[in-house]
Design a protein around this motif. Structure first.
Motif, mmCIF file in Angstrom:
data_model
loop_
_atom_site.group_PDB
_atom_site.id
_atom_site.type_symbol
_atom_site.label_atom_id
_atom_site.label_comp_id
_atom_site.label_asym_id
_atom_site.label_seq_id
_atom_site.Cartn_x
_atom_site.Cartn_y
_atom_site.Cartn_z
ATOM 1 N N VAL A 82 0.824 -1.206 0.000
ATOM 2 C CA VAL A 82 0.000 0.000 0.000
ATOM 3 C C VAL A 82 0.860 1.260 0.000
ATOM 4 N N GLU A 83 1.943 1.226 0.796
ATOM 5 C CA GLU A 83 2.763 2.428 0.959
ATOM 6 C C GLU A 83 3.473 2.818 -0.338
ATOM 7 N N THR A 84 3.840 1.832 -1.105
ATOM 8 C CA THR A 84 4.619 2.102 -2.319
ATOM 9 C C THR A 84 4.027 1.309 -3.463
ATOM 10 N N SER A 85 3.575 1.998 -4.469
ATOM 11 C CA SER A 85 2.988 1.302 -5.612
ATOM 12 C C SER A 85 4.082 0.800 -6.543
ATOM 13 N N GLY A 124 9.023 -1.675 -2.080
ATOM 14 C CA GLY A 124 8.594 -1.308 -0.742
ATOM 15 C C GLY A 124 9.088 0.068 -0.368
ATOM 16 N N PRO A 125 8.551 0.589 0.720
ATOM 17 C CA PRO A 125 9.035 1.895 1.173
ATOM 18 C C PRO A 125 10.456 1.775 1.716
ATOM 19 N N LEU A 126 11.097 2.912 1.827
ATOM 20 C CA LEU A 126 12.466 2.927 2.341
ATOM 21 C C LEU A 126 12.466 2.405 3.778
ATOM 22 N N ALA A 127 13.373 1.483 4.030
ATOM 23 C CA ALA A 127 13.380 0.835 5.344
ATOM 24 C C ALA A 127 13.679 1.806 6.463
ATOM 25 N N THR A 128 14.456 2.836 6.139
ATOM 26 C CA THR A 128 14.877 3.748 7.198
ATOM 27 C C THR A 128 13.905 4.909 7.413
ATOM 28 N N GLY A 129 12.772 4.882 6.720
ATOM 29 C CA GLY A 129 11.791 5.933 6.922
ATOM 30 C C GLY A 129 11.622 6.790 5.685
ATOM 31 N N ILE A 130 10.728 7.767 5.800
ATOM 32 C CA ILE A 130 10.417 8.586 4.637
ATOM 33 C C ILE A 130 11.563 9.550 4.354
ATOM 34 N N ASP A 167 14.458 12.428 -1.051
ATOM 35 C CA ASP A 167 15.166 12.081 -2.285
ATOM 36 C C ASP A 167 14.989 10.632 -2.716
ATOM 37 N N VAL A 168 14.402 9.824 -1.849
ATOM 38 C CA VAL A 168 14.234 8.411 -2.175
ATOM 39 C C VAL A 168 12.766 8.041 -1.999
ATOM 40 N N HIS A 169 12.190 7.435 -3.030
ATOM 41 C CA HIS A 169 10.771 7.089 -2.928
ATOM 42 C C HIS A 169 10.542 5.664 -2.430
ATOM 43 N N GLY A 170 11.567 4.847 -2.503
ATOM 44 C CA GLY A 170 11.409 3.492 -2.009
ATOM 45 C C GLY A 170 12.559 2.620 -2.441
ATOM 46 N N GLN A 171 12.433 1.344 -2.140
ATOM 47 C CA GLN A 171 13.520 0.444 -2.527
ATOM 48 C C GLN A 171 13.000 -0.780 -3.258
ATOM 49 N N LEU A 172 13.865 -1.330 -4.067
ATOM 50 C CA LEU A 172 13.522 -2.459 -4.930
ATOM 51 C C LEU A 172 14.443 -3.632 -4.611
ATOM 52 N N THR A 173 13.878 -4.813 -4.619
ATOM 53 C CA THR A 173 14.700 -6.022 -4.523
ATOM 54 C C THR A 173 14.381 -6.881 -5.728
ATOM 55 N N VAL A 174 15.384 -7.203 -6.509
ATOM 56 C CA VAL A 174 15.177 -8.029 -7.700
ATOM 57 C C VAL A 174 15.859 -9.369 -7.487
ATOM 58 N N LEU A 175 15.110 -10.433 -7.713
ATOM 59 C CA LEU A 175 15.645 -11.765 -7.498
ATOM 60 C C LEU A 175 15.474 -12.593 -8.752
ATOM 61 N N HIS A 234 19.472 -8.320 -6.127
ATOM 62 C CA HIS A 234 19.886 -6.938 -6.368
ATOM 63 C C HIS A 234 19.002 -6.038 -5.515
ATOM 64 N N ASN A 235 19.625 -5.099 -4.896
ATOM 65 C CA ASN A 235 18.910 -4.236 -3.989
ATOM 66 C C ASN A 235 19.275 -2.800 -4.287
ATOM 67 N N PHE A 236 18.290 -1.976 -4.599
ATOM 68 C CA PHE A 236 18.623 -0.575 -4.823
ATOM 69 C C PHE A 236 17.409 0.319 -4.579
ATOM 70 N N HIS A 237 17.629 1.613 -4.645
ATOM 71 C CA HIS A 237 16.575 2.589 -4.353
ATOM 72 C C HIS A 237 16.066 3.204 -5.653
ATOM 73 N N PHE A 238 14.917 3.824 -5.570
ATOM 74 C CA PHE A 238 14.403 4.484 -6.770
ATOM 75 C C PHE A 238 13.789 5.837 -6.418
ATOM 76 N N TYR A 239 13.728 6.650 -7.456
ATOM 77 C CA TYR A 239 13.114 7.968 -7.317
ATOM 78 C C TYR A 239 12.263 8.175 -8.562
ATOM 79 N N ILE A 240 10.958 8.339 -8.378
ATOM 80 C CA ILE A 240 10.061 8.431 -9.535
ATOM 81 C C ILE A 240 9.943 9.885 -9.968
ATOM 82 N N LYS A 241 10.229 10.103 -11.254
ATOM 83 C CA LYS A 241 10.096 11.452 -11.811
ATOM 84 C C LYS A 241 8.926 11.459 -12.782
#
Lengths: 260, 406
Positions: A35-38, A207-213, A216-224, A240-247
């Protein structure tokens, strides 16, 4: 628009080498969000990638339960891809289940019948595409929980439907991309999400960023990537684990801490 | 440190060393996966239930299918070489297409399209519920090549267990051979079967297969975490061997830790293969092996030596050294403790101040030495003490002022 610059997400899936055929051929990619991160942006990104490829044999069948065509058209236009034009050229087949699903239900159709009917339509579309020599077809399902609603809440029928879609991947070498909401299925209904994960060859968790809102970061991605025979060695079951920012016109992917 | 200890320990007894090194070499062979395949290959004695293997995995280590493929390939090569009790193999394909299996067996170097038909695939994958059959009359796209379609037989209603059972037996009877023809049955996903039928119906099918005279062995794959405990227990009761695929590292699939901890990029194609074999006499043998999934298949190794050392010593891994090496132990033995009598090569005699007459008659030397010591000078700090008379009692615990009356 013949070659997209590849980003972290593409590399994680295996798109980074343009000389090789799509890494998704014959595979099922599952996107799980909450819900938190589409996770819709991943679908948009992959949709654009599938359509902007130069190969004339590429085509997309889109089964939309959550949004109308107009919505996807607007989003993809921002990304630089004209869905309406693609639809007219026959490379983009859109099933609007928002309206279609309702009209189907009005009859005496059973809940299984709805999905059987849908599968039947997909199969016809597939046959038509194959006759036009479009062999690399991607089927996108947005999203699984609403598919379940269409099946009157029967998880078994959803799994049967997905199984039949899966037969297309192995028989004809199609790709399937599906979006699922992780938090809809809590403890009792866990088997569905687990079944989907067993079925999937590539799993992307949003998912949302683990460390909170953060601004500059909208959330994080895990690719397996599951190990598959013949897949490039560097991708075999790698996480693979990284962050994303939606523009507005795309998404930026970056490793945590590497963004200026 | 252990490695240093052992040579010294064993240098005394060569026989022991030899025995131990042999043991080691036996342990290092991946025996377990082989013993499973052997049990399935050898089949059942007449009148006994066929041996059955359950392979189970979970999402944390989803390599159950790789294990299934490994057993399938091993058993197939045994059948082809004529080493097996069974002449053929019937495969119920639920989760993969027949074409996939034909490709898989070919990749492992097995002759699938040979003149002697040894494998039959009951295709429960392509159209398990008859949707295609019902709605697609005449519109079938046939992308399957001749070789595959020769081997596979379509099943369009997997819900009908009786029909499934009879078609397995019919396919098995089709293998040509002299005398009683026996065959193996493999089910690639009991999980998918359970979605279409009840546990009791499935149990009926599986035990029917095991007790059938012409079935020599069976094996099946199940995803453990998709079913209730009782379903798994029922399956395990029906099988003589249970193989579990377990993860070694914490899994990226784990929900709770996934998005909270940011995982380092790592490759986790390793795992542990845990096997429980039930013998005829009721004895149960449990063995563990590590495996690694490679593009060519599964490789089994004995549990890594590092773990074995930890298991032997049961010593926690700490930063400082808790054990002594042989040299350290010798050095410690040489340390001179304060107040310990040194001896300096002479016999140690501690004078207690008592000297009975008999003693002095028999042996004068101590007296002489002490006198000598006295003569040599008082610089040595010796205390020379002679008892005045024999009346004087030696020191005792008695209080000498006992009789004082103050």
């Amino acid at each position: 628009m013949d070659r997209l610059t590849s980003n972290l997400l593409d590399e994680a899936i295996g798109f980074d080498d343009p000389t090789k055929p799509s890494p998704l051929i014959g595979r099922l990619l599952l996107v799980e969000d909450c819900v938190e991160t589409s996770g819709a942006f991943v679908l948009h990104h992959l949709l654009k990638r599938a359509l902007s490829s130069r190969h004339a044999s590429n085509a997309v069948i889109f089964i939309a339960f959550s949004q109308s065509f107009v919505h996807y058209d607007r989003v993809l236009r921002k990304l630089g891809c004209n869905l309406a034009a693609q639809r007219d050229s026959g490379r983009f087949v859109f099933f609007d289940m928002l309206t279609l699903g309702c009209s189907d239900r009005s009859g005496k159709e059973t809940d299984e019948g709805v999905l059987v009917g849908l599968y039947c339509k997909i199969q016809r579309a597939v046959n038509a595409l194959i006759q036009e020599n479009k062999r690399h077809v991607t089927i996108v399902i947005d999203d699984i929980p609403l598919l379940e609603v269409a099946a009157n809440g029967s998880i078994n029928h959803v799994l049967d439907f997905l199984h039949y879609c899966h037969t297309l991947t192995s028989e004809i070498g199609f790709s399937i991309i599906a979006l699922n909401h992780e938090d809809v299925y809590m403890d009792i209904e866990r088997p569905l999400i687990l079944q989907m994960e067993y079925l999937a060859d590539v799993l992307i968790k949003v998912g949302p960023l683990a460390t909170g809102i953060a601004k500059d970061v909208h959330g994080q991605l895990t690719v397996l990537n599951k190990p598959v025979e013949g897949l490039q060695d560097k991708l075999r079951n790698r996480v693979h684990n990284f962050h994303f920012y939606i523009k507005e016109n795309g998404t930026e992917f970056f490793y945590s801490g590497s963004r200026a | 440190m252990v490695a240093q200890d052992f040579p010294i320990l064993f240098s005394n007894c060569g026989a022991k060393l030899f025995r131990n090194s042999r043991l080691e070499s036996v342990k290092s062979l991946p025996i377990m996966a082989e013993s499973i395949c052997r049990a399935l290959r050898d089949g059942a004695l007449p009148g006994e239930l066929a041996p059955a293997l359950t392979i189970k995995d979970s999402i944390n280590s989803p390599f159950g299918f790789n294990a299934f493929a490994h057993v399938l390939a091993q058993l197939s090569s045994n059948i082809l070489a004529g080493k097996s009790h069974s002449r053929g193999l019937v495969l119920l394909a639920f989760s993969r297409s027949p074409a996939y299996y034909v490709e898989l067996l070919k990749k492992r170097g097995l002759n699938v399209g040979s003149s002697t038909k040894w494998i039959q695939i009951l295709d429960c994958y392509t159209d398990p519920l008859g949707w295609k059959e019902r709605f697609m009359e005449g519109e079938k796209i046939s992308n399957v090549d001749q070789e595959v379609s020769n081997l596979s037989h379509l099943c369009t209603n997997v819900r009908d267990m009786d029909k499934l059972f009879s078609s397995i037996i019919t396919l098995g009877k089709g293998f040509v051979g002299e005398g009683t023809v026996r065959f193996c049955v493999a089910v690639d996903s009991v999980t998918d079967m359970l979605r279409h039928s009840s546990t009791s119906a499935l149990a009926g099918l599986l035990s029917g297969l095991r007790s059938n005279d012409s079935v020599s062995s069976t094996f099946w794959l199940v995803h453990e975490d998709l079913h209730e405990g009782k379903v798994i227990a029922a399956l395990e009761y029906m099988s003589s061997i249970v193989a579990t695929v377990e993860a070694l590292t914490p899994s990226p699939y784990m929900r709770t830790s996934n998005l909270e901890n940011s995982y380092l990029e790592h490759s986790s194609t390793k795992g542990r293969f845990h096997v429980r074999i039930k013998r005829r006499n009721g004895r149960v043998r449990v063995i563990c092996e590590d495996f690694i999934v490679e593009p060519s298949g599964m490789k089994f190794t004995s549990i890594s030596s590092e773990d074995a050392v930890i298991n032997q010593g049961l010593i926690p891994k700490v930063q400082f050294n808790l054990q002594l090496s042989e040299k350290e132990r010798n050095d410690r033995a040489r340390v001179v403790l304060p107040f310990e009598h040194q001896g300096n090569g002479k016999p140690i005699q501690i004078y207690d101040g008592r000297r009975s007459l008999t003693e002095s008659k028999d042996d004068n030397t101590p007296l002489i030495t002490s006198e000598k010591g006295n003569d040599e000078g008082s610089g040595k700090g010796e205390i020379v003490y002679f008892r005045d008379s024999d009346d004087e009692m030696p020191d005792s615990d008695e209080d000498p002022d006992d009789d004082l009356d103050i």
